[in-house]
Design an enzyme around this catalytic site. Sequence first.
Site, PDB file in Angstrom:
ATOM      1  NE  ARG A  87      -7.128 -11.631  -6.929  1.00  0.00           N
ATOM      2  CZ  ARG A  87      -6.368 -12.774  -6.820  1.00  0.00           C
ATOM      3  NH1 ARG A  87      -6.124 -13.554  -7.644  1.00  0.00           N
ATOM      4  NH2 ARG A  87      -5.646 -12.963  -5.643  1.00  0.00           N
TER       5      ARG A  87
ATOM      6  CG  HIS B  35       2.677  -2.112 -14.977  1.00  0.00           C
ATOM      7  ND1 HIS B  35       2.381  -3.366 -14.690  1.00  0.00           N
ATOM      8  CD2 HIS B  35       3.789  -2.235 -15.891  1.00  0.00           C
ATOM      9  CE1 HIS B  35       3.057  -4.089 -14.901  1.00  0.00           C
ATOM     10  NE2 HIS B  35       3.998  -3.692 -15.737  1.00  0.00           N
TER      11      HIS B  35
ATOM     12  N   GLY C  21       0.888  -1.297  -0.030  1.00  0.00           N
ATOM     13  CA  GLY C  21      -0.028   0.065   0.113  1.00  0.00           C
ATOM     14  C   GLY C  21       0.754   1.338  -0.148  1.00  0.00           C
ATOM     15  CB  SER C  22       4.151   2.249  -0.813  1.00  0.00           C
ATOM     16  OG  SER C  22       4.566   1.927  -2.047  1.00  0.00           O
TER      17      SER C  22
ATOM     18  CD  GLU D  29       4.983   2.013  -8.830  1.00  0.00           C
ATOM     19  OE1 GLU D  29       4.036   1.803  -8.321  1.00  0.00           O
ATOM     20  OE2 GLU D  29       5.948   1.027  -9.137  1.00  0.00           O
TER      21      GLU D  29
ATOM     22  CG  ASN E 100      -2.664  -1.025 -12.784  1.00  0.00           C
ATOM     23  OD1 ASN E 100      -2.798  -1.242 -11.725  1.00  0.00           O
ATOM     24  ND2 ASN E 100      -1.979  -1.632 -13.848  1.00  0.00           N
TER      25      ASN E 100
END
Length: 204
Positions: free
Chosen positions: A91, A109, A11-12, A174, A107
Amino acid sequence: MRVAVLVSGRGSNLQSLLDAAAASRLGPARLVLVVSDRVGAPALARASAAGVATRVVPFVEFAAREDFDRALVAALAEAGAELVVLAGFLRRLGADFVAAFRGRAVNVHPSLLPAFPGLGAQAQALAAGVRVSGATVHFVDEGLDSGPIVGQRAVTVFDHDSPATLAARILIEEHWLLPRVVCALAEGRVRVEAGRVRVDGGLG
Ligand code: GAR
């Protein structure tokens, strides 16, 4: 804009969103729900500590992936989520989710997509011998890490890198990128034109 965050583990990236929200750096975005597909994901404690509601939709307890997808979409709808952020959600989601949230789900990545989709992106980059890798935030579509790209940040790959050291360098990017994308989306500055994304005013 009501934002839900999907997580699976540490969860960073969620923390980068919680911190941005606390510092009023998410524009009109409000984090209303954090959903994990795993019981006990450390990310859930981060959400609770910040006063954000949590739910677990435990993947392993569903007979079929479609059933999991339906339960997830129902939880998101119940929370009135208008934007869904996959932040370390490990997932792949199916057609029901994509249909419900097309253009409203992103998302993060750990590679410069379309290079190295899927799990182990940093190890894939090292195995390929690329000199530059990075982070991507993209819209979620039916494919594997394949939707329109909203933002990217590059990092240098060094000779002595391991997957762990490269991952740590990418993670910094990120954390820079994801809150800025969420803010831009909430401010209505993001458009998709013929598969390419335009961000009015840029990401900062
Ligand atoms: C992040 O590096 C994220 O990009 C990656 O998992 C990590 C989760 O870290 N996601 C994927 O590989 C998805 N294909 P976090 O839980 O600390 O945010």
